[in-house]
Design a protein around this motif. Structure first.
Motif, PDB file in Angstrom:
ATOM      1  N   UNK A  44       0.843  -1.188   0.000  1.00 14.25           N
ATOM      2  CA  UNK A  44       0.000   0.000   0.000  1.00 14.25           C
ATOM      3  C   UNK A  44       0.883   1.245   0.000  1.00 14.25           C
ATOM      4  N   UNK A  45       0.442   2.265  -0.705  1.00 17.61           N
ATOM      5  CA  UNK A  45       1.173   3.532  -0.726  1.00 17.61           C
ATOM      6  C   UNK A  45       1.120   4.171   0.652  1.00 17.61           C
ATOM      7  N   UNK A  46       2.160   4.912   1.020  1.00 20.58           N
ATOM      8  CA  UNK A  46       2.240   5.505   2.361  1.00 20.58           C
ATOM      9  C   UNK A  46       1.019   6.353   2.710  1.00 20.58           C
ATOM     10  N   UNK A  47       0.505   6.132   3.915  1.00 19.69           N
ATOM     11  CA  UNK A  47      -0.617   6.910   4.424  1.00 19.69           C
ATOM     12  C   UNK A  47      -1.977   6.502   3.915  1.00 19.69           C
ATOM     13  N   UNK A 103      -3.229   3.192   4.103  1.00 15.74           N
ATOM     14  CA  UNK A 103      -3.569   1.856   4.582  1.00 15.74           C
ATOM     15  C   UNK A 103      -5.004   1.758   5.097  1.00 15.74           C
ATOM     16  N   UNK A 104      -5.489   2.763   5.814  1.00 12.94           N
ATOM     17  CA  UNK A 104      -6.865   2.717   6.322  1.00 12.94           C
ATOM     18  C   UNK A 104      -7.874   2.766   5.176  1.00 12.94           C
ATOM     19  N   UNK A 105      -7.612   3.616   4.211  1.00 15.24           N
ATOM     20  CA  UNK A 105      -8.480   3.743   3.036  1.00 15.24           C
ATOM     21  C   UNK A 105      -8.546   2.423   2.260  1.00 15.24           C
ATOM     22  N   UNK A 106      -7.386   1.798   2.056  1.00 16.34           N
ATOM     23  CA  UNK A 106      -7.335   0.528   1.340  1.00 16.34           C
ATOM     24  C   UNK A 106      -8.021  -0.569   2.152  1.00 16.34           C
TER      25      UNK A 106
END
Length: 125
Positions: free
Chosen positions: A62-65, A67-70
């Motif tokens: 996951x791209x930085x920052x 992770x919650x969205x993903x």
């Protein structure tokens, strides 16, 4: 006496390579496209379907920052997120087999790999 002169010449030559007196353009990480770089291995997914598995374990970069969205997007697809480490941009999720392809289209996902369990058998002599 020749060696220090040669080293100094090489340092000057390498220091000026490719610059032509200009500076390289700076690209911010936020400007990098969010397109997935790799699709999961279709052969392993097809094999899981043939074997009757309803879910497969996925390792997701996951791209930085993000992770919650993903994680929320994965849960909407029916996944169960088993582990998450935002420091390194990693998620491990159990995903329904028929939804694995959709994982790659989630914004913020860099790479998806089908995880394989490790064999804990001791090597035989």
């Amino acid at each position: 006496m020749r060696r220090p002169l040669a080293v100094a010449f090489c340092a000057l030559a390498l220091g000026s390579c490719g610059t032509n007196g200009t500076t390289a353009p700076t690209v911010l990480f936020s400007e990098v496209p969010t397109v997935s770089s790799a699709k999961p291995d279709k052969l392993r997914i097809e094999q899981a379907k043939r074997d009757g598995h309803l879910t497969v374990p996925l390792m997701i970069s996951v791209q930085p920052g993000r992770d919650e969205e993903v994680e929320q997007a994965l849960q909407k697809l029916g996944a169960t997120v088993e582990a998450r480490d935002p420091r390194i941009g990693y998620l491990r999720a159990e995903m329904p087999v028929d939804k694995v392809e959709a994982t790659c289209s989630i914004d913020g996902v860099s790479k998806v790999d089908v995880d394989e369990p490790l064999s804990n058998r001791l090597p035989e002599p």
